[in-house]
Design a protein around this motif. Structure first.
Motif, PDB file in Angstrom:
ATOM      1  N   SER A  63       4.753  -2.054  -6.669  1.00  0.00           N
ATOM      2  CA  SER A  63       4.615  -1.444  -5.341  1.00  0.00           C
ATOM      3  C   SER A  63       4.681   0.077  -5.449  1.00  0.00           C
ATOM      4  O   SER A  63       5.498   0.618  -6.195  1.00  0.00           O
ATOM      5  N   PRO A  64       3.833   0.780  -4.708  1.00  0.00           N
ATOM      6  CA  PRO A  64       3.880   2.247  -4.781  1.00  0.00           C
ATOM      7  C   PRO A  64       5.079   2.821  -4.026  1.00  0.00           C
ATOM      8  O   PRO A  64       5.397   3.986  -4.192  1.00  0.00           O
ATOM      9  N   MET A  65       5.757   2.007  -3.228  1.00  0.00           N
ATOM     10  CA  MET A  65       6.815   2.557  -2.378  1.00  0.00           C
ATOM     11  C   MET A  65       8.116   2.692  -3.154  1.00  0.00           C
ATOM     12  O   MET A  65       8.560   3.791  -3.423  1.00  0.00           O
ATOM     13  N   TYR A  66       8.727   1.560  -3.527  1.00  0.00           N
ATOM     14  CA  TYR A  66       9.986   1.639  -4.281  1.00  0.00           C
ATOM     15  C   TYR A  66       9.867   1.017  -5.670  1.00  0.00           C
ATOM     16  O   TYR A  66      10.866   0.765  -6.325  1.00  0.00           O
ATOM     17  N   LYS A  67       8.629   0.728  -6.088  1.00  0.00           N
ATOM     18  CA  LYS A  67       8.312   0.339  -7.466  1.00  0.00           C
ATOM     19  C   LYS A  67       8.786  -1.055  -7.896  1.00  0.00           C
ATOM     20  O   LYS A  67       8.872  -1.337  -9.090  1.00  0.00           O
ATOM     21  N   GLN A  69       4.419   8.347   2.579  1.00  0.00           N
ATOM     22  CA  GLN A  69       5.622   8.329   3.406  1.00  0.00           C
ATOM     23  C   GLN A  69       5.983   6.889   3.767  1.00  0.00           C
ATOM     24  O   GLN A  69       5.217   5.966   3.513  1.00  0.00           O
ATOM     25  N   ARG A  70       7.131   6.709   4.419  1.00  0.00           N
ATOM     26  CA  ARG A  70       7.706   5.375   4.525  1.00  0.00           C
ATOM     27  C   ARG A  70       6.851   4.363   5.275  1.00  0.00           C
ATOM     28  O   ARG A  70       6.965   3.164   5.037  1.00  0.00           O
ATOM     29  N   ASN A  71       5.997   4.795   6.185  1.00  0.00           N
ATOM     30  CA  ASN A  71       5.202   3.818   6.929  1.00  0.00           C
ATOM     31  C   ASN A  71       3.811   3.639   6.342  1.00  0.00           C
ATOM     32  O   ASN A  71       2.952   3.025   6.954  1.00  0.00           O
ATOM     33  N   GLY A  72       3.561   4.223   5.153  1.00  0.00           N
ATOM     34  CA  GLY A  72       2.251   4.063   4.548  1.00  0.00           C
ATOM     35  C   GLY A  72       1.304   5.201   4.868  1.00  0.00           C
ATOM     36  O   GLY A  72       0.177   5.226   4.384  1.00  0.00           O
TER      37      GLY A  72
END
Lengths: 873, 119
Positions: free
Chosen positions: B77-81, A575-578
């Motif tokens: 990055s695993p978030m937005y790549k 999720q967005r905060n890790g």
């Protein structure tokens, strides 16, 4: 070109600055808009002020796809007038105020509101009106025509209370209207005066195949029958349609769609000549008898004496008119190709060139297969040139055949090779001459496309579309366009890799085959033998998914563990905060009170935020990596297993309660959903897979929006495939009807395995199915008739998946090696991540926003009275 | 063998080589507001960069995937790549983060030392 508002306002009787000339366009339909686009591209358009006087209350929209409004698209989706277009070109569009008279001597037009507008040049694009046969009762309540968004809104409003609808007219528009009624849930009839459907475009054989396919869809067709009167009830509403053969069809709603008539009244009233059967007479430059008045589109009778009712010729006239006005008369319009390719009620129909073989000495080459509903006829001239043809059920070849027919040169291959099904045709691809028109909407030749690639630096289909406009009309030439662009790029030595990423030149499907055939189980071996570099965030998870699909043990073991995306790596959703969320499997959405209590207690003890998902399960948010094993050991102890919400894998099989409880249910949808979810759980695929089972046609489980959806019938189960919600929704297609349980499951097994084997990375079944050569028919042949001879293999792969299934979380908890990854910090394993903090909201937690001071969550969280407070001990 | 990271003042022993799986990373806590993402590639080269992803602001880069772009070793990055060049910390996809700061990761000196040797 910019102008002040004041000048635009002055467009009236008073003369102002005469260095600016006035162009007035009457009508803002598809052709009118195309004219504006073509006109504003002309350098000569500077110095002209454009005023558009339109009857409809909204700017131009795509009338051809009107029935899409029944599939959930909105009027805005159909708009053809790009935002900002009018403002950018200073065009004054006046909606809802049609022109009622033209004063040629005074060079003014008068609108319904009484406004007079001066013109130097007048362009008429008034289109046409639906033809309503003059039968008694034609204006009764419940009678409609089908042309505008308002017409469709009225039909839709009436359809809500109606059970049966009759469409008068079995042509192109009639079948479109029938499709709309059917989509609106009405029992639908089509009445056609001619002995076959689409009499203009197809021949008797094609008409018969088309009729059978449409009747299979539940539409009743009556040919050789006309409407003789509308029967009404005491309230004046339609109750039936009387036919010329004496029968009466009960009907709550009637749509007249029996052709159109040119709207030429304005021209008639001011003395401009019109054709015998209507249509303002124009020359090859689209000028009427009055050189200051032009007419384009369906309201005009072109120089060849025809009134064209298709949009492509209308567009060509629009472009001709723009050129005419711009300066020395350029290329004229002397007639158009009326070839058509369309999908009516889901049936592909195409007709091109001279479909009826009217030329002297023309001969037919015919392939007809009533079983699969495919009909192909080619008309060949005495010199061996392709003159035209009819395609029903499979229009794949249209992109090549239409330009071949337009080129009019003798064929280089035997014509029978062009009509036979793919497996029998031995001929290679057919070479088109460069003067063949590839895109007939915008009249772009293959040569022009090649030149755009070769000389203008276009290096993709998108660039060619932008540069030549090819493929931006109806889109039927896109496939052919892509082939030509690729050919030309390859000829220029530009590599057009379809490869996954810079490390593999293979597609996902090719890598799948390599892994399957070679038995390679390690990414590095695959990379070193078949790829290059170190891999990346694209190929690593893709290969991980392929390895998992082919059953290579736990996804976190050995090298596989290093390939997984973050979600798969921690078996949870980032999720967005890790922090992560956790979703236990709830097969079919059925859960016991004990199960609910267990999930509730775990969520409460760990202070997790809980929310019900769209897939009928419960999502627990706010866990840090080091908490995941504790939470999961509790879930596993309570009898839960991984829900694979983190994976490109089967998510859920949603269900309604079905016949067990529901008054309307006809089968036990919940039991089937549970069985399917347990069968396919853990199945890794190119993208996520969603499914649903509805217990009756009311479809409460929304199965038609799923990758595979099942709807109960009284005789068994209907299987739908390729549905999708999300960003680009797509209704699923019916793959097979009334299946028994065993056949249903076998069919789904093969469908899924065939998809996993052949789809691209991150390609949902909806896109895959659209791309699949041969489409739904091909898929049906593969999974039901084993046309590729791979069914046994697909069955075996699925059997292996089912017997090999283990709960990923239970297995992870049992293995210290796999557990090592769940440490917050390698140098401080017990320390909670200080960066993951939360604040209370609506009695639960939410991630703290930047600048907001929150608290880390360390279990247990204390609950104080009715007010929830997140406390750290 | 111990993996050591230099924080500008001294070397810290953070884990052993065996704690690192080739191709993946771990998070290292230096202080409450300093987290490091530590990676080992398949030729046993080590990289240490900020754990904070400049695009999401979350401390998640240790959970990204190693790879290569051309001949540069990269981290996605695993978030937005977004992909970062591990040799200089620069983001190869976007120059600036949403907050306007340059999208560059701080790189930390990292070395392998015989066990027990933190100097």
């Amino acid at each position: 070109m910019t102008k002040s508002d004041g000048m635009t306002e002055n467009n009236g009787m008073t003369t102002d600055d005469r260095s600016i000339r006035d162009l007035v366009l009457v009508g803002h339909g598809m052709v009118g808009q195309r004219f504006l686009e073509a006109w504003t591209e002309q350098p000569a358009a500077r110095g002209w002020r454009v005023t558009v006087l339109a009857e409809e209350p909204r700017p131009a929209y795509d009338r051809v796809h009107l029935s899409a409004l029944f599939d959930g698209r909105t009027a805005e989706d159909l708009s053809l007038c790009p935002p900002g277009f009018l403002a950018e070109h200073g065009i004054d569009l006046r909606l809802g105020d049609p022109v009622t008279a033209i004063d040629r001597a005074g060079r003014t037009v008068t609108t319904r509101s009484g406004t007079e507008v001066r013109y130097d040049v007048l362009v008429l694009a008034t289109g046409s009106v639906p033809f309503v046969p003059p039968v008694p009762g034609k204006d009764a309540a419940g009678c409609h025509v089908y042309r505008t968004i308002e017409d469709l809104d009225a039909i839709r409003a009436d359809a809500e209370a109606a059970g049966t609808g009759v469409v008068v007219g079995g042509g192109l528009l009639g079948l479109e209207a029938a499709g709309a009624l059917k989509a609106g849930g009405l029992a639908t009839h089509v009445v056609e005066f001619a002995p076959r459907l689409m009499a203009v475009q197809v021949d008797d054989g094609g008409g018969a195949v088309l009729r059978r396919k449409i009747e299979d869809l539940g539409v009743t067709v009556h040919t050789s029958a006309g409407a003789s009167g509308v029967v009404t009830g005491p309230d004046g509403r339609v109750t039936a349609l009387a036919l010329s053969d004496g029968r009466e069809l009960p009907a709550d709603l009637v749509v007249f769609s029996a052709g159109v008539r040119a709207r030429d009244q304005l021209a008639r009233d001011c003395g401009l000549p019109v054709g015998e059967r209507g249509g303002i007479v124009v020359d090859a430059h689209c000028r009427t008898e009055d050189p200051d008045i032009l007419a384009i589109g369906e309201c005009a009778q072109a120089a060849d004496g025809r009134v064209y009712g298709l949009v492509a010729p209308g567009y060509q006239m629009a472009e001709t008119a723009a050129r005419t006005l711009a300066g020395p008369a350029g290329e004229g319009f002397t007639g158009a190709d009326t070839s058509t390719k369309l999908k009516l009620l889901g049936v592909d129909v195409a007709s091109f060139g001279d479909p009826h073989g009217t030329a002297e000495g023309a001969l037919d080459v015919l392939y007809s297969d009533s079983r699969s509903g495919v009909y192909r006829k080619l008309v060949i001239g005495p010199d061996g040139a392709l003159l035209g043809g009819v395609l029903v059920g499979d229009t794949e070849a249209y992109g090549t055949l239409r330009p071949l027919a337009a080129a009019g040169k003798p064929l280089t291959v035997a014509p029978e090779q062009l009509v036979l099904p793919a497996g029998f045709a031995s001929a290679g691809p057919v070479a088109l001459p460069d003067d063949a028109v590839l895109c007939s909407c915008h009249n772009v030749t293959q040569g022009a496309v090649r030149a755009a690639v070769r000389d203008q630096g276009c290096d993709s289909v998108a660039a060619v579309k932008k540069c030549t406009r090819a493929g931006t009309g109806c889109g039927s030439c896109l496939k052919q366009l892509a082939t030509v662009v690729t050919e030309e790029l390859e000829a220029a030595g530009v590599s057009t890799s379809k490869g996954l990423c810079e490390h593999f030149t293979h597609t996902r499907a090719e890598l799948y085959e390599i892994v399957r055939v070679t038995g390679i189980t390690a990414f590095t071996e695959l990379l070193d033998r078949h790829g290059s570099g170190e891999g990346c965030e694209i190929c690593k998870p893709t290969v991980a998914s392929i390895l998992a699909s082919l059953g290579n043990g736990h996804i976190l073991d050995g090298e596989q563990g290093a390939l997984q995306d973050s979600n798969d790596h921690f078996l949870a959703n980032l999720q967005r905060n890790g922090s992560y969320s956790v979703v236990p499997r709830v097969p079919g959405g059925e859960i016991t009170p004990e199960g609910l209590i267990a999930i509730g207690e775990i969520a409460r003890d760990h202070g997790l935020y809980t929310k019900i998902t769209g897939g009928q399960r419960i999502d627990l948010f706010g866990a840090t990596v080091d908490q995941l094993p504790v939470i999961w050991s509790k879930l596993v102890n309570a009898g839960f297993e991984s829900g694979h919400a983190y994976g490109k894998a089967l998510r859920t099989v949603k269900s309604c309660v079905g016949e067990t409880w529901c008054r309307y249910g006809v089968q036990d949808s919940t039991a089937l959903a549970i069985e399917l979810e347990l069968r396919y759980r853990g199945l890794r695929s190119p993208h996520k897979l969603k499914s649903a089972v509805s217990g009756c046609a009311r479809e409460c489980a929304e199965a038609q929006s799923k990758d595979f959806g099942i709807i109960a019938t009284s005789a068994g189960w209907n299987l739908y495939v390729g549905g999708n919600g999300g960003m680009t929704p797509r209704h699923a297609d019916l793959l097979a009807a009334d299946l028994d349980r065993e056949t249903l499951i076998r069919t789904i097994d093969r469908y899924l395995m065939f998809y996993i084997r052949t789809a691209d990375r991150l390609e949902r079944t909806s896109v895959w199915l659209e791309r699949l050569e041969g489409g739904l028919d091909h898929l049906r042949a593969v999974v039901l008739d084993d046309s590729l001879g791979i069914a046994a293999e697909l069955d075996e792969l699925m059997a292996r998946h089912i017997t090999g299934y283990q709960d990923e979380w239970a297995e992870t908890l049992a293995d210290p090696g796999r557990m090592r990854r769940f440490a917050s910090f390698v140098n401080a394993p017990g320390t909670p991540d200080p960066a993951v903090t939360f604040v209370p909201e609506r009695g639960q937690i939410r991630p703290a926003r930047p600048g907001e001071s929150g608290q880390t969550l360390t279990a247990p969280v204390l609950v104080a009275g009715a007010r929830l407070e997140v406390l750290t001990p | 063998m111990t993996v050591q990271i230099h924080d500008g003042t001294r070397w810290h022993a953070v884990c052993t080589l065996d704690d690192l799986q080739p191709g993946r990373g771990v998070a290292v806590l230096l202080s409450d507001d300093e987290q490091i993402a530590l990676f080992r590639d398949r030729s046993d080269a080590l990289y240490a960069v900020d754990n904070r992803d400049p695009f999401s602001g979350a401390q998640v880069l240790s959970r990204g995937l190693l790879g290569s772009r051309g001949d540069r070793p990269t981290l996605a990055s695993p978030m937005y790549k977004q992909v970062f060049d591990l040799t200089d910390g620069r983001c190869l996809d976007e120059d600036t983060a949403p907050d306007g700061a340059p999208a560059v990761l701080r790189r930390w000196p990292v070395r392998l030392a015989p066990s027990g040797g933190a100097a």
